[in-house]
Every structure is written in C-alpha cells, then in structure tokens.
Design a protein around this motif. Sequence first.
Motif, mmCIF file in Angstrom:
data_model
loop_
_atom_site.group_PDB
_atom_site.id
_atom_site.type_symbol
_atom_site.label_atom_id
_atom_site.label_comp_id
_atom_site.label_asym_id
_atom_site.label_seq_id
_atom_site.Cartn_x
_atom_site.Cartn_y
_atom_site.Cartn_z
ATOM 1 N N LEU A 101 0.830 -1.206 0.000
ATOM 2 C CA LEU A 101 0.000 0.000 0.000
ATOM 3 C C LEU A 101 0.865 1.257 0.000
ATOM 4 N N ALA A 102 1.927 1.248 0.817
ATOM 5 C CA ALA A 102 2.795 2.426 0.906
ATOM 6 C C ALA A 102 3.519 2.692 -0.406
ATOM 7 N N LEU A 103 3.849 1.643 -1.147
ATOM 8 C CA LEU A 103 4.566 1.798 -2.402
ATOM 9 C C LEU A 103 3.640 2.152 -3.563
ATOM 10 N N ARG A 104 2.490 1.505 -3.644
ATOM 11 C CA ARG A 104 1.624 1.664 -4.829
ATOM 12 C C ARG A 104 0.475 2.639 -4.622
ATOM 13 N N HIS A 105 0.075 2.860 -3.361
ATOM 14 C CA HIS A 105 -1.078 3.730 -3.092
ATOM 15 C C HIS A 105 -0.772 4.665 -1.920
ATOM 16 N N PRO A 106 0.308 5.427 -2.012
ATOM 17 C CA PRO A 106 0.709 6.253 -0.857
ATOM 18 C C PRO A 106 -0.325 7.303 -0.468
ATOM 19 N N GLU A 107 -1.170 7.721 -1.428
ATOM 20 C CA GLU A 107 -2.170 8.745 -1.128
ATOM 21 C C GLU A 107 -3.238 8.249 -0.162
ATOM 22 N N ARG A 108 -3.346 6.936 0.009
ATOM 23 C CA ARG A 108 -4.374 6.372 0.900
ATOM 24 C C ARG A 108 -3.869 6.225 2.338
ATOM 25 N N LEU A 109 -2.558 6.272 2.521
ATOM 26 C CA LEU A 109 -1.959 5.858 3.793
ATOM 27 C C LEU A 109 -1.516 7.075 4.604
ATOM 28 N N ALA A 110 -1.990 7.153 5.861
ATOM 29 C CA ALA A 110 -1.607 8.250 6.751
ATOM 30 C C ALA A 110 -0.434 7.881 7.642
ATOM 31 N N SER A 111 -0.302 6.617 8.008
ATOM 32 C CA SER A 111 0.770 6.166 8.889
ATOM 33 C C SER A 111 0.843 4.650 8.795
ATOM 34 N N LEU A 112 2.013 4.095 9.092
ATOM 35 C CA LEU A 112 2.254 2.672 8.852
ATOM 36 C C LEU A 112 3.012 2.055 10.018
ATOM 37 N N ALA A 113 2.594 0.863 10.420
ATOM 38 C CA ALA A 113 3.348 0.063 11.391
ATOM 39 C C ALA A 113 3.546 -1.331 10.804
ATOM 40 N N LEU A 114 4.789 -1.780 10.775
ATOM 41 C CA LEU A 114 5.147 -3.084 10.227
ATOM 42 C C LEU A 114 5.641 -3.962 11.364
ATOM 43 N N ILE A 115 4.939 -5.061 11.603
ATOM 44 C CA ILE A 115 5.209 -5.928 12.746
ATOM 45 C C ILE A 115 5.653 -7.285 12.233
ATOM 46 N N ALA A 116 6.811 -7.766 12.725
ATOM 47 C CA ALA A 116 7.348 -9.060 12.298
ATOM 48 C C ALA A 116 7.373 -9.155 10.776
ATOM 49 N N ALA A 117 7.771 -8.073 10.140
ATOM 50 C CA ALA A 117 7.721 -7.987 8.684
ATOM 51 C C ALA A 117 9.128 -7.989 8.098
ATOM 52 N N SER A 118 9.187 -8.041 6.787
ATOM 53 C CA SER A 118 10.463 -8.082 6.087
ATOM 54 C C SER A 118 10.236 -7.628 4.646
ATOM 55 N N PRO A 119 11.264 -7.028 4.013
ATOM 56 C CA PRO A 119 11.118 -6.723 2.592
ATOM 57 C C PRO A 119 11.177 -7.964 1.720
ATOM 58 N N ARG A 120 11.680 -9.073 2.278
ATOM 59 C CA ARG A 120 11.676 -10.370 1.611
ATOM 60 C C ARG A 120 11.608 -11.435 2.703
ATOM 61 N N PHE A 121 10.617 -12.296 2.639
ATOM 62 C CA PHE A 121 10.366 -13.262 3.709
ATOM 63 C C PHE A 121 11.120 -14.555 3.416
ATOM 64 N N GLY A 122 12.268 -14.730 4.047
ATOM 65 C CA GLY A 122 13.036 -15.951 3.824
ATOM 66 C C GLY A 122 13.425 -16.077 2.358
ATOM 67 N N THR A 123 13.285 -17.278 1.839
ATOM 68 C CA THR A 123 13.558 -17.510 0.421
ATOM 69 C C THR A 123 12.303 -18.039 -0.257
ATOM 70 N N ALA A 124 12.246 -17.828 -1.565
ATOM 71 C CA ALA A 124 11.115 -18.356 -2.325
ATOM 72 C C ALA A 124 11.041 -19.864 -2.184
ATOM 73 N N ASP A 125 12.203 -20.533 -2.124
ATOM 74 C CA ASP A 125 12.224 -21.986 -1.986
ATOM 75 C C ASP A 125 11.488 -22.440 -0.735
ATOM 76 N N GLU A 126 11.701 -21.741 0.374
ATOM 77 C CA GLU A 126 11.096 -22.148 1.647
ATOM 78 C C GLU A 126 9.573 -22.114 1.567
ATOM 79 N N PHE A 127 9.033 -21.056 0.984
ATOM 80 C CA PHE A 127 7.575 -20.949 0.940
ATOM 81 C C PHE A 127 6.972 -21.882 -0.100
ATOM 82 N N ARG A 128 7.653 -22.091 -1.204
ATOM 83 C CA ARG A 128 7.113 -23.047 -2.184
ATOM 84 C C ARG A 128 7.198 -24.470 -1.636
ATOM 85 N N GLN A 129 8.240 -24.773 -0.863
ATOM 86 C CA GLN A 129 8.326 -26.075 -0.214
ATOM 87 C C GLN A 129 7.173 -26.258 0.770
ATOM 88 N N ARG A 130 6.825 -25.179 1.491
ATOM 89 C CA ARG A 130 5.705 -25.258 2.420
ATOM 90 C C ARG A 130 4.418 -25.568 1.661
#
Length: 433
Positions: A101-130
């Motif tokens: 939302l912050a990247l593609r629709h910044p006009e909609r967002l007044a403030s942001l909190a990111l909890i247990a987040a990451s710009p990349r979650f582990g590796t693609a392999d890990e999630f596809r294996q799951r």
Amino acid sequence: MSETPANTLQYRFDGPEEAPVLILGPSLGTTWHMWDRQVPELAKNWRVFRFDLPGHGGAPAYPAGSVTELAGRLLSTLDALGVQRFGYAGCALGGAVGIELALRHPERLASLALIAASPRFGTADEFRQRGVIVRTNGLDPMARTSPERWFTGGFAAAQPAITEWAVQMVRTTDPGCYIAACEALAAFDVRAELGRIGVPTLVLVGSDDQVTGPAEARTLVAGIPDARLAVVPGASHLVPVEQPAAVTDLLVRHFSTAWQPAFDTTTGQMAIPAAPVKPVLAAPPPVAPLAEIAPAAAQPQVMGTGRPDPYDAGIKVRREVLGDAHVDRALATADEFSGDFQEFITRYAWGEIWDRPGLDRRSRSCVTLTALVAGGHLDELAFHTRAALRNGLTPVEIKEVLLQAAVYCGVPAANSAFKVAQQVIREETTPQE
C-alpha cells in the motif's frame, strides 16, 4: 461483519464511527482475533478495521496468489465502505500488504506500522516447499509446528490455551488459500524499493523472533526514510499475542504522533492536521522503542525501452520453478567453458518457452516429465519432479503422468523414472519435525 464477494475481504469494525480509520492486518494462518488484545484500547480513539485473509477464519476461499492482489482486495473493500484514508498496522503477511500500500497507493496511507515484517520473507524456496507439503499432507503439519514458529518456548508452555488456539487457527484455514498465500510470500521482494516509502513508519519486532527477526527489521529501518525501530523483549513472531500490552502502547504512541495529513488535490495544499490523540494507557511497561534511522537504499537503474531481454524473465521463471538453491548451484559452477550454455538455457528455455502464456506451468511440467522419461534423462527428471511439485502437481498426478509415459515411452524407461520420482517425492513431501 460483512458478506464477501470474490474481490473483497471479510472484515469487521470496532470503535466510534466518526474516528479516523486504523486497519489491522493479520499474518499467514491467523485470523483477525490475533488483534483482540489491542482492540479495546485502540478503539477508544480510532475506528478499528480488521480483516481476514481469504480462506482464514471462515472467510470465503477465493485464493489470492500475490501481495498485490491482497492489497487490491483490501482497497476494493474500503472503497465500497467509503474509506479513503487510513492508518495501517500489519503483522508478517499483513505487513507485506502494508508495504505494498505504501509503495503503490501512498495517497491512501496516513501512517504505517510493520510488525514481524520483512522486505523479503526468507527464500522463495522455503515458501514453495511449504506449499508442496500442504498440498500433499494438508495443513496438519503446519498447524502442529505453528506454536514453535510463533511463540517463545516459555510462553507456549505457560499458555496452553493460546497455544491450542494457534494450532486450531491454522488447522481450520482453507489449504488452497494457504498455499496461494505461500506463493504470494515467495514472490514478494521489495528490497530495492524501500526508499520510495514516504509515510511515517514504525517497525516493530520481537527480540526472539526466529522467522522475521531483528535483522530483517533493521533492513526495513535502513531502507525506509522515515522509519523507527521498536524491539520488544521476550517475544517471538506473533508479538501482538505474546506481548499485547507492549504492542498496544507502541501502536498508540506511533499512530497518535505520526499521522501524515492528506494532500488536497483541489487546492494543492496539505490539510491542517487535528491535534494528536493522546495515549490513554497507563505508564508503559519497561519496553522502549529503539529508534534507528538510516539513508534510503540505492534505487536500481532504469533500463532502456524496447523489447525486454528474455534473460531477465528467464532467470525469474527458472528460480520460481527450480528453486533458488538449484539455480545458484548451476550458476556458481559455470565457468568460461559452460557459462554460455547456462546463459543460453536461461534466455531461451526459460525466458522464451517456459514464460510463454499458451500453457500454464502445471501443463508444462507434465510435458517436461514425459519428455525426460522418453529420453532417459534421469538426473533432470529428479529436479523437474521437484519443479512439478512446486508448480502445483500432486504426487498422485505425477504418478499418472509416469503411468501414461509407460504406455508411450516404454516400461523400462518408466520403471527407472518411478524410482527417481518416488525418492524425490518422499524427500519433498515429508514434513520436517
């Protein structure tokens, strides 16, 4: 509560109707109830909006295979309700939606909190294996291991009711929607874009989070220009559940003081913000946010216009189908003699053929497996069996492909193929305890 068409999300509101809207986004495998301990305090000053991911918490099972699609469904839901501007706090996958939302629709967002987040979650392999494990075994393996991923050992032992609640949340999720969410996380990577986030951001993480821990949080803070870091001691991944008072206090403080005014497109002026809402909690527990601000990450260079080099698409598809580990090994062993061949297959096999829209990846895997059986290429059959599982074929469907190949390619070839595929399927679909 809501009735939910395919392009929107199941939601609920709490708090006064006239208050500014604050959205709470859940993590994979949870429901909006993960925020139950935050809502009473937040709803005193905000109109709190919670939503369920598709197929979670009894929500209709319309799978969404990308973070972009999830963010789009959320905006469609808000549009239908007349909500244009809001604050947003999201945990893990919910945090990825907030970044989108912050990247593609910044006009909609007044403030942001990111909890247990990451710009990349582990590796693609890990999630596809799951996804492979869930497709083969159902959600029970994920449900049984969720407490150790989400909570510290001491908390899980001391809170058996909450631990069992966590297991049941996962167990009652729709498997297809869970797999689609895994695919969404596998494809999510915004490391090069963090510098474009212009909204005030709190990055909050549990000190003992082994999934997306303090290192990932610091990557976010280093990349987002107006970001501050809060590390909550004695908490793991599902920190709003494990340390509810600390998280509530941090959210109240952040959204009370970092609410960016809306831009008025008719006058070209910024709206004058109302006086900040004062935190209403008692004196906070001994948990203080640790503020770190660093320069924005360097932005990638924009390439010239014209037909894209198929190598770029090829390396992406090759990684998605075969996995990062396999591709990294192949590229690492390439030298002056074999490097041109690696470039050739990436550009033409993966960039030109595998990326064509005429067949989906499941169908291409069926064709590829059959061709490899016919040619007796057992080494490639092994890693393309792994690829077939990643592309959505079940072990039963792979068996049917090999039986079909036995008729048209010969029993001896199929006999060898069954041995290879059986071993790969056993390795890929056995849950790790």
